[in-house]
Design a protein around this motif. Structure first.
Motif, PDB file in Angstrom:
ATOM      1  N   UNK A  55     -18.457  23.033 -26.011  1.00  0.00           N
ATOM      2  CA  UNK A  55     -17.119  22.914 -25.425  1.00  0.00           C
ATOM      3  C   UNK A  55     -16.997  21.639 -24.601  1.00  0.00           C
ATOM      4  N   UNK A  56     -18.025  21.343 -23.826  1.00  0.00           N
ATOM      5  CA  UNK A  56     -18.019  20.136 -23.012  1.00  0.00           C
ATOM      6  C   UNK A  56     -17.986  18.886 -23.889  1.00  0.00           C
ATOM      7  N   UNK A  57     -18.748  18.905 -24.968  1.00  0.00           N
ATOM      8  CA  UNK A  57     -18.790  17.766 -25.878  1.00  0.00           C
ATOM      9  C   UNK A  57     -17.448  17.579 -26.581  1.00  0.00           C
ATOM     10  N   UNK A  58     -16.843  18.677 -27.047  1.00  0.00           N
ATOM     11  CA  UNK A  58     -15.545  18.596 -27.713  1.00  0.00           C
ATOM     12  C   UNK A  58     -14.478  18.077 -26.757  1.00  0.00           C
ATOM     13  N   UNK A  59     -14.479  18.567 -25.538  1.00  0.00           N
ATOM     14  CA  UNK A  59     -13.499  18.131 -24.548  1.00  0.00           C
ATOM     15  C   UNK A  59     -13.652  16.638 -24.260  1.00  0.00           C
ATOM     16  N   UNK A  60     -14.895  16.176 -24.121  1.00  0.00           N
ATOM     17  CA  UNK A  60     -15.136  14.763 -23.843  1.00  0.00           C
ATOM     18  C   UNK A  60     -14.596  13.888 -24.974  1.00  0.00           C
ATOM     19  N   UNK A  61     -14.908  14.258 -26.221  1.00  0.00           N
ATOM     20  CA  UNK A  61     -14.417  13.480 -27.353  1.00  0.00           C
ATOM     21  C   UNK A  61     -12.903  13.494 -27.444  1.00  0.00           C
ATOM     22  N   UNK A  62     -12.297  14.660 -27.214  1.00  0.00           N
ATOM     23  CA  UNK A  62     -10.843  14.793 -27.274  1.00  0.00           C
ATOM     24  C   UNK A  62     -10.181  13.924 -26.210  1.00  0.00           C
ATOM     25  N   UNK A  63     -10.688  13.958 -24.985  1.00  0.00           N
ATOM     26  CA  UNK A  63     -10.085  13.182 -23.897  1.00  0.00           C
ATOM     27  C   UNK A  63     -10.198  11.682 -24.159  1.00  0.00           C
ATOM     28  N   UNK A  64     -11.355  11.235 -24.653  1.00  0.00           N
ATOM     29  CA  UNK A  64     -11.530   9.808 -24.932  1.00  0.00           C
ATOM     30  C   UNK A  64     -10.591   9.363 -26.058  1.00  0.00           C
ATOM     31  N   UNK A  65     -10.449  10.211 -27.074  1.00  0.00           N
ATOM     32  CA  UNK A  65      -9.572   9.872 -28.195  1.00  0.00           C
ATOM     33  C   UNK A  65      -8.111   9.814 -27.751  1.00  0.00           C
ATOM     34  N   UNK A  66      -7.693  10.752 -26.935  1.00  0.00           N
ATOM     35  CA  UNK A  66      -6.312  10.757 -26.469  1.00  0.00           C
ATOM     36  C   UNK A  66      -6.005   9.559 -25.585  1.00  0.00           C
ATOM     37  N   UNK A  67      -6.968   9.163 -24.773  1.00  0.00           N
ATOM     38  CA  UNK A  67      -6.775   7.962 -23.950  1.00  0.00           C
ATOM     39  C   UNK A  67      -6.587   6.736 -24.841  1.00  0.00           C
ATOM     40  N   UNK A  68      -7.367   6.667 -25.917  1.00  0.00           N
ATOM     41  CA  UNK A  68      -7.257   5.555 -26.856  1.00  0.00           C
ATOM     42  C   UNK A  68      -5.915   5.607 -27.591  1.00  0.00           C
ATOM     43  N   UNK A  69      -5.481   6.802 -27.961  1.00  0.00           N
ATOM     44  CA  UNK A  69      -4.196   6.952 -28.656  1.00  0.00           C
ATOM     45  C   UNK A  69      -3.039   6.499 -27.772  1.00  0.00           C
ATOM     46  N   UNK A  70      -3.092   6.891 -26.499  1.00  0.00           N
ATOM     47  CA  UNK A  70      -2.032   6.500 -25.564  1.00  0.00           C
ATOM     48  C   UNK A  70      -2.027   4.998 -25.336  1.00  0.00           C
ATOM     49  N   UNK A  71      -3.224   4.429 -25.190  1.00  0.00           N
ATOM     50  CA  UNK A  71      -3.346   3.000 -24.914  1.00  0.00           C
ATOM     51  C   UNK A  71      -2.795   2.150 -26.052  1.00  0.00           C
ATOM     52  N   UNK A  72      -3.053   2.557 -27.302  1.00  0.00           N
ATOM     53  CA  UNK A  72      -2.675   1.730 -28.448  1.00  0.00           C
ATOM     54  C   UNK A  72      -1.452   2.247 -29.202  1.00  0.00           C
ATOM     55  N   UNK A  73      -0.892   3.374 -28.759  1.00  0.00           N
ATOM     56  CA  UNK A  73       0.289   3.913 -29.423  1.00  0.00           C
ATOM     57  C   UNK A  73       0.028   4.362 -30.837  1.00  0.00           C
ATOM     58  N   UNK A  74      -1.126   5.011 -31.065  1.00  0.00           N
ATOM     59  CA  UNK A  74      -1.504   5.463 -32.403  1.00  0.00           C
ATOM     60  C   UNK A  74      -1.650   6.977 -32.397  1.00  0.00           C
ATOM     61  N   UNK A  75      -1.827   7.558 -33.574  1.00  0.00           N
ATOM     62  CA  UNK A  75      -1.978   9.004 -33.676  1.00  0.00           C
ATOM     63  C   UNK A  75      -3.348   9.437 -33.176  1.00  0.00           C
ATOM     64  N   UNK A  76      -3.463  10.720 -32.862  1.00  0.00           N
ATOM     65  CA  UNK A  76      -4.751  11.257 -32.450  1.00  0.00           C
ATOM     66  C   UNK A  76      -5.764  11.104 -33.582  1.00  0.00           C
ATOM     67  N   UNK A  77      -5.331  11.321 -34.808  1.00  0.00           N
ATOM     68  CA  UNK A  77      -6.227  11.158 -35.948  1.00  0.00           C
ATOM     69  C   UNK A  77      -6.806   9.752 -35.987  1.00  0.00           C
TER      70      UNK A  77
END
Length: 784
Positions: free
Chosen positions: A504-526
């Motif tokens: 759960x901790x690993x999944x949350x970490x990956x999800x949060x990092x990906x969402x930060x990247x998505x917000x920064x670059x205006x791209x999809x979560x995928x």
């Protein structure tokens, strides 16, 4: 006899021989016609189609990686370095059936870790002596499938490297890197007496004709004969398609020999000792459902971001194998309504593709879903024909030929096949709609679930679809497999609940990092997940210092170090303290002596000193009642240096540093004592030296309850003056001095002294504690 007679006789002889030959041929042909068909024979056309498919997987994986790496600004030479494996081993082994039929199977093992078994043209970091400078670990499954080719294995190894990059999993500061292995279709090289085959026929390696144990033994033997090695720092092999717990047990025994349990193999069955406890040499039970539960964890994270209520969400599972079942059952346990399952169902003795849909659909309650799943489980477990099972009730719910992409659902888990998200199915997912009116959530439990065209469609329709790709969604199995490697190597049992929390901790970490990247670059979560994976792969491949490396040992209170000269096995440090701030004592796993390593790489033998008792002593000296501790925030590190123990308080945690020389002197001072007395002496000596160091480090800042601290260190009643005098005198003889003021404070002062008060005791006022916390926060801010 004249010449004419002899000629006639010769002709008759030839005629009879010809007749006999024909008769033999007829009989042989009849016998061949009556011979058994060898299970698993595949046609050349099917084999060729599978090879084309594997090549397409490689092409798609390579093109996607290059495109993303270029987007991130990496150069062509850097990208090619990342795409070049460091391990590429392949070979073949023969399997002989009881009738004498011999089949030759090809195998492949490809990985990206830099270590001592690297064998490709890729240049890796080398030490001055020419040996590999890094000890990264190749990690990934070994599959048994007719579609295994080198191109497919490479693509899957790259996919595994991406998943491991997102987890950041590492041991001893060295990354777990992606690898994959497989055993492909065999070729008949000798015909035996029973089966109707010919030389050159192709056979599925998963055929029931072959003993899986012997298959795994053949692979292991050939891998090792070619220079392959297994274990942390080399290669850890795991279960995959058609290779589950029993196959991993066989592979483990093949590598370990008489020891039976190899730490270079994960996915093994759980081993229980006679007293019912778990043997750390075996597997982790949670491993069996970890991939599926991880897929559901990804769906849950996506649902929370969409504001989707799980108790109202409708869910569909493609596949009801290990992954699909884990996903679906986890969804149902959390109250989501799993109402559709796509699978191959037994109907009239045939495997019929289709989707079972709950008769009440979205109106089904959680209890009704649970009952429905129970019926499906019973039918699958017993292999029942849906026409006959419970009067055909389930057959009436089967939509033949219908895939989940056409069913109205809020969350869909694709858990079975690659290439299912394509130019046809992705638009269907939008057209079929949802029940809550929000974006449909798609989670990839299968590897390589997207085609190139499907990925483009997902991006085009991202306003209607929220897709979590496999790099994040299906990393559960590999993460828990990594935990099994840590458990095997350290002897520290990791419970199912601990493994679940870690995932759960690993999944949350990956999800949060990906969402930060998505917000920064205006791209999809995928897109963000896939870019994050490639970025981390590139950082690891280039051996950059900013690569994410999550120490799995310290997460569970141990730390692995490579063995030094003369050491029996690997050094493991038993740790205390919070994650990220842990230090600890050392012990040698499966060794005959305890040892500590020095920064120079040497080792100091500590037998008969029981180093595992050090942490226990320190914890008793500084109990959890310390207002700043939380959990056992006492840390101890064994370092090189002169005699003595040093201490610091950082972020409210006591850090103790003791040199190997000090431990050796304590051991010398206890020489000649009876074992029980020597053990007590060593513990008391270390506690006294630790208290002395803490006293020096903290007396300027804290009003210590020294009497209470001493009582905790030596037992509630402390020591008598005579016992203390004998202890300090003996330490002085080996060059270890204790300040008299410290010694005086550990003299017994009655049974109630210090009870429940801890290191700070009652003399530290709230004002003192607040000032200390403010000082520590200021230090942390300045450090950042």
């Amino acid at each position: 006899m004249n010449r004419t007679s002899r000629s006639s006789l010769h002709g008759l002889t030839l005629l009879l021989a010809a007749i006999a030959a024909v008769a033999v041929a007829v009989v042989a042909g009849a016998d061949r016609a009556l011979a058994d068909e060898l299970p698993g024979i595949i046609s050349p056309a099917e084999h060729e189609a599978l090879q084309v498919e594997a090549a397409e997987q490689e092409r798609a994986a390579r093109e996607a990686f290059i495109s993303r790496a270029r987007t991130l600004g990496f150069g062509e030479a850097e990208i090619q370095r990342a795409l070049t494996p460091t391990m590429d081993r392949r070979g073949h082994f023969d399997q002989t059936l009881a009738d004498g039929t011999v089949v030759r199977f090809p195998w492949f093992r490809i990985g990206f870790a830099e270590n001592a078994i690297s064998n490709t043209e890729r240049a890796i970091a080398r030490a001055a002596g020419g040996e590999a400078a890094n000890a990264e670990t190749n990690k990934g499954g070994v599959r048994l499938h007719k579609g295994v080719f080198a191109s497919e294995v490479w693509a899957l190894a790259l996919k595994m490297d991406a998943k491991l990059a997102i987890t950041g999993d590492a041991a001893n500061g060295q990354a777990f890197r992606g690898a994959k292995g497989g055993i492909g279709s065999g070729t008949v090289i000798k015909v035996g007496s029973r089966f109707n085959v010919k030389v050159g026929d192709l056979v599925d390696p998963a055929s029931e004709a072959f003993d899986r144990t012997k298959i795994m033994e053949g692979f292991a033997g050939n891998f090792r004969a070619g220079g392959g090695r297994v274990g942390l720092g080399f290669d850890i092999q795991a279960g995959d398609v058609n290779t589950k717990a029993e196959e991993m047990r066989a592979l483990s025994r093949a590598f370990a020999g008489a020891a039976e349990h190899s730490p270079g193999v994960s996915g093994k069955p759980v081993i229980r000792l006679p007293d019912g406890s778990i043997d750390p040499r075996g597997g982790i039970a949670f491993r069996a459902v970890s991939t599926g539960e991880g897929v559901w964890m990804a769906a849950r994270l996506a649902a929370a971001s969409e504001g989707l209520r799980l108790d109202r969400a409708t869910v569909g599972a493609q596949g009801w194998g290990e992954v699909g079942r884990g996903f679906g059952m986890a969804a149902a346990r959390e109250g989501a309504r799993l109402i559709a399952i796509e699978e191959l169902w037994n109907v009239g003795g045939e495997r019929v593709a289709g989707t079972l849909v709950h008769p009440k659909g979205e109106r089904a309650t959680a209890a009704e879903v649970t009952e429905w799943l129970g019926q499906i489980e019973e039918a699958r477990r017993t292999g029942a024909d849906l026409r006959e099972f419970r009067g055909g009730s389930l057959l009436g719910q089967l939509r033949r030929g219908v895939g989940l992409s056409t069913v109205k659902l809020d969350i869909v888990g694709f858990n079975a096949l690659g290439g299912v998200l394509n130019e046809r199915s992705v638009p269907e997912l939008v057209e079929s709609g949802t029940h809550q009116g929000r974006r449909k959530i798609i989670v990839e439990g299968a590897n390589l679930a997207q085609t190139v065209e499907g990925a483009a469609a997902l991006d085009r329709l991202r306003g209607r679809l929220l897709s979590v790709p496999g790099e994040l969604a299906n990393l559960g199995g590999v993460h828990v497999s990594n935990l099994e490697a840590i458990q095997n190597r350290t002897g520290r049992v990791i419970t199912d609940e601990e493994a679940r929390r870690s995932l759960q901790e690993t999944m949350r970490s990956g999800w949060d990092r990906a969402n930060a990247l998505a917000t920064e670059h205006g791209i999809s979560v995928r897109q963000a997940v896939e870019l994050l994976a490639v970025e981390e792969v590139m950082r690891r491949s280039l051996q950059r210092a900013d690569a994410t490396r999550t120490s799995l040992e310290t997460r569970f209170g141990v730390e692995i170090r490579r063995a030094g000269p003369g050491m029996a096995d690997v050094v493991v440090r038993e740790l205390t303290g919070s994650e990220g701030e842990r230090e600890g004592t050392t012990r040698t796993v499966r060794g005959t002596t305890s040892s500590v390593t020095t920064p120079a790489g040497g080792s100091t033998a500590l037998a008969p000193l029981e180093t595992a008792a050090i942490a226990e002593t320190v914890r008793s000296a500084f109990p959890r009642a310390h207002p700043l501790h939380g959990e056992d925030r006492v840390k101890l590190r064994v370092e090189a240096g002169g005699p003595g123990v040093d201490a610091r308080i950082i972020d409210g945690a006591v850090q103790l540093r003791v040199s190997p020389e000090t431990l050796e002197r304590i051991a010398t001072a206890s020489a000649g004592m009876p074992e029980a007395e020597a053990t007590a002496f060593r513990r008391r000596a270390l506690a006294l030296l630790s208290l002395d160091a803490v006293d020096r480090a903290t007396s300027a800042e804290l009003a210590l309850d020294r009497a209470g601290r001493g009582a905790h260190a030596f037992g509630e009643a402390g020591l008598t003056a005579a016992e203390l005098g004998a202890l300090t005198a003996r330490l002085r003889q080996v060059g270890l001095e204790v300040r008299s003021s410290t010694a005086e404070r550990v003299v017994a002062r009655g049974p109630s002294v210090g009870r429940g008060r801890g290191l700070l005791g009652e003399r530290a006022s709230n004002t003192t504690l607040r000032r200390l916390r403010d000082r520590l926060r200021t230090r942390r801010r300045r450090a950042r």
